[in-house]
Design a protein around this motif. Sequence first.
Motif, PDB file in Angstrom:
ATOM      1  N   ALA A  10     -99.058  60.203  19.543  1.00 28.80           N
ATOM      2  CA  ALA A  10    -100.509  60.101  19.734  1.00 28.80           C
ATOM      3  C   ALA A  10    -101.287  61.269  19.135  1.00 28.80           C
ATOM      4  O   ALA A  10    -102.275  61.046  18.426  1.00 28.80           O
ATOM      5  CB  ALA A  10    -100.834  59.911  21.213  1.00 28.80           C
ATOM      6  N   PRO A  11    -100.883  62.513  19.369  1.00 31.10           N
ATOM      7  CA  PRO A  11    -101.658  63.613  18.782  1.00 31.10           C
ATOM      8  C   PRO A  11    -101.629  63.612  17.250  1.00 31.10           C
ATOM      9  O   PRO A  11    -102.578  64.039  16.606  1.00 31.10           O
ATOM     10  CB  PRO A  11    -100.974  64.878  19.320  1.00 31.10           C
ATOM     11  CG  PRO A  11    -100.179  64.430  20.490  1.00 31.10           C
ATOM     12  CD  PRO A  11     -99.824  62.997  20.244  1.00 31.10           C
ATOM     13  N   LEU A  12    -100.560  63.120  16.670  1.00 32.60           N
ATOM     14  CA  LEU A  12    -100.433  63.113  15.212  1.00 32.60           C
ATOM     15  C   LEU A  12    -101.239  62.000  14.556  1.00 32.60           C
ATOM     16  O   LEU A  12    -101.651  62.123  13.407  1.00 32.60           O
ATOM     17  CB  LEU A  12     -98.961  62.965  14.819  1.00 32.60           C
ATOM     18  CG  LEU A  12     -98.035  64.087  15.283  1.00 32.60           C
ATOM     19  CD1 LEU A  12     -96.585  63.742  14.983  1.00 32.60           C
ATOM     20  CD2 LEU A  12     -98.427  65.396  14.623  1.00 32.60           C
ATOM     21  N   VAL A  13    -101.445  60.907  15.270  1.00 32.35           N
ATOM     22  CA  VAL A  13    -102.134  59.755  14.670  1.00 32.35           C
ATOM     23  C   VAL A  13    -103.567  59.589  15.179  1.00 32.35           C
ATOM     24  O   VAL A  13    -104.244  58.644  14.786  1.00 32.35           O
ATOM     25  CB  VAL A  13    -101.334  58.447  14.892  1.00 32.35           C
ATOM     26  CG1 VAL A  13     -99.977  58.532  14.230  1.00 32.35           C
ATOM     27  CG2 VAL A  13    -101.200  58.123  16.363  1.00 32.35           C
ATOM     28  N   ALA A  14    -104.026  60.516  15.986  1.00 31.41           N
ATOM     29  CA  ALA A  14    -105.392  60.438  16.497  1.00 31.41           C
ATOM     30  C   ALA A  14    -106.377  60.395  15.328  1.00 31.41           C
ATOM     31  O   ALA A  14    -106.295  61.184  14.399  1.00 31.41           O
ATOM     32  CB  ALA A  14    -105.690  61.637  17.394  1.00 31.41           C
ATOM     33  N   GLY A  15    -107.276  59.438  15.371  1.00 31.30           N
ATOM     34  CA  GLY A  15    -108.278  59.307  14.326  1.00 31.30           C
ATOM     35  C   GLY A  15    -107.825  58.527  13.108  1.00 31.30           C
ATOM     36  O   GLY A  15    -108.586  58.344  12.168  1.00 31.30           O
ATOM     37  N   LYS A  16    -106.608  58.059  13.094  1.00 33.56           N
ATOM     38  CA  LYS A  16    -106.097  57.270  11.975  1.00 33.56           C
ATOM     39  C   LYS A  16    -106.435  55.801  12.197  1.00 33.56           C
ATOM     40  O   LYS A  16    -106.904  55.397  13.248  1.00 33.56           O
ATOM     41  CB  LYS A  16    -104.573  57.431  11.838  1.00 33.56           C
ATOM     42  CG  LYS A  16    -104.110  58.859  11.694  1.00 33.56           C
ATOM     43  CD  LYS A  16    -104.642  59.507  10.435  1.00 33.56           C
ATOM     44  CE  LYS A  16    -104.071  60.868  10.201  1.00 33.56           C
ATOM     45  NZ  LYS A  16    -104.911  61.972  10.544  1.00 33.56           N
ATOM     46  N   MET A  17    -106.177  54.988  11.199  1.00 34.74           N
ATOM     47  CA  MET A  17    -106.490  53.565  11.271  1.00 34.74           C
ATOM     48  C   MET A  17    -105.748  52.895  12.428  1.00 34.74           C
ATOM     49  O   MET A  17    -104.543  53.077  12.574  1.00 34.74           O
ATOM     50  CB  MET A  17    -106.087  52.867   9.967  1.00 34.74           C
ATOM     51  CG  MET A  17    -106.452  51.399   9.944  1.00 34.74           C
ATOM     52  SD  MET A  17    -105.943  50.585   8.427  1.00 34.74           S
ATOM     53  CE  MET A  17    -104.215  50.285   8.763  1.00 34.74           C
ATOM     54  N   ALA A  18    -106.471  52.151  13.219  1.00 36.97           N
ATOM     55  CA  ALA A  18    -105.879  51.398  14.318  1.00 36.97           C
ATOM     56  C   ALA A  18    -105.956  49.908  13.997  1.00 36.97           C
ATOM     57  O   ALA A  18    -106.892  49.459  13.341  1.00 36.97           O
ATOM     58  CB  ALA A  18    -106.616  51.684  15.618  1.00 36.97           C
ATOM     59  N   VAL A  19    -104.973  49.167  14.445  1.00 39.29           N
ATOM     60  CA  VAL A  19    -104.973  47.716  14.274  1.00 39.29           C
ATOM     61  C   VAL A  19    -105.195  47.114  15.657  1.00 39.29           C
ATOM     62  O   VAL A  19    -104.310  47.171  16.506  1.00 39.29           O
ATOM     63  CB  VAL A  19    -103.636  47.216  13.683  1.00 39.29           C
ATOM     64  CG1 VAL A  19    -103.643  45.711  13.536  1.00 39.29           C
ATOM     65  CG2 VAL A  19    -103.377  47.896  12.343  1.00 39.29           C
ATOM     66  N   PRO A  20    -106.393  46.571  15.902  1.00 42.44           N
ATOM     67  CA  PRO A  20    -106.698  46.065  17.243  1.00 42.44           C
ATOM     68  C   PRO A  20    -106.027  44.713  17.518  1.00 42.44           C
ATOM     69  O   PRO A  20    -105.874  43.893  16.621  1.00 42.44           O
ATOM     70  CB  PRO A  20    -108.216  45.916  17.219  1.00 42.44           C
ATOM     71  CG  PRO A  20    -108.529  45.654  15.796  1.00 42.44           C
ATOM     72  CD  PRO A  20    -107.520  46.436  14.992  1.00 42.44           C
ATOM     73  N   PHE A  21    -105.651  44.518  18.746  1.00 47.76           N
ATOM     74  CA  PHE A  21    -105.189  43.216  19.212  1.00 47.76           C
ATOM     75  C   PHE A  21    -106.128  42.800  20.327  1.00 47.76           C
ATOM     76  O   PHE A  21    -106.468  43.596  21.187  1.00 47.76           O
ATOM     77  CB  PHE A  21    -103.753  43.286  19.748  1.00 47.76           C
ATOM     78  CG  PHE A  21    -102.743  43.415  18.662  1.00 47.76           C
ATOM     79  CD1 PHE A  21    -102.353  42.309  17.937  1.00 47.76           C
ATOM     80  CD2 PHE A  21    -102.198  44.643  18.349  1.00 47.76           C
ATOM     81  CE1 PHE A  21    -101.428  42.415  16.930  1.00 47.76           C
ATOM     82  CE2 PHE A  21    -101.275  44.762  17.341  1.00 47.76           C
ATOM     83  CZ  PHE A  21    -100.889  43.652  16.630  1.00 47.76           C
TER      84      PHE A  21
END
Length: 70
Positions: A10-21
């Motif tokens: 989580a801390p490494l990918v914060a602010g990166k592209m998210a794929v919503p479901f």
Amino acid sequence: MQAVDSALMAPLVAGKMAVPFFLDEEEFGFDDELARQLGVAMLNLIAAGRPDVKKHLNLTQHPIDEPPED
């Protein structure tokens, strides 16, 4: 590909592209076509940073039961 604990990442990918479901939608469901589209999206994402992978992709980008958009 490696499976990792999402809490550790989580801390490494914060602010990166998210794929919503949209799990709260009544008509949402995982089916074969969604699984295929997710696989295509994942491979496209990998290939975006790996030209050696991209040259091997031969994927249908649109849903199988719909014609491609022009």
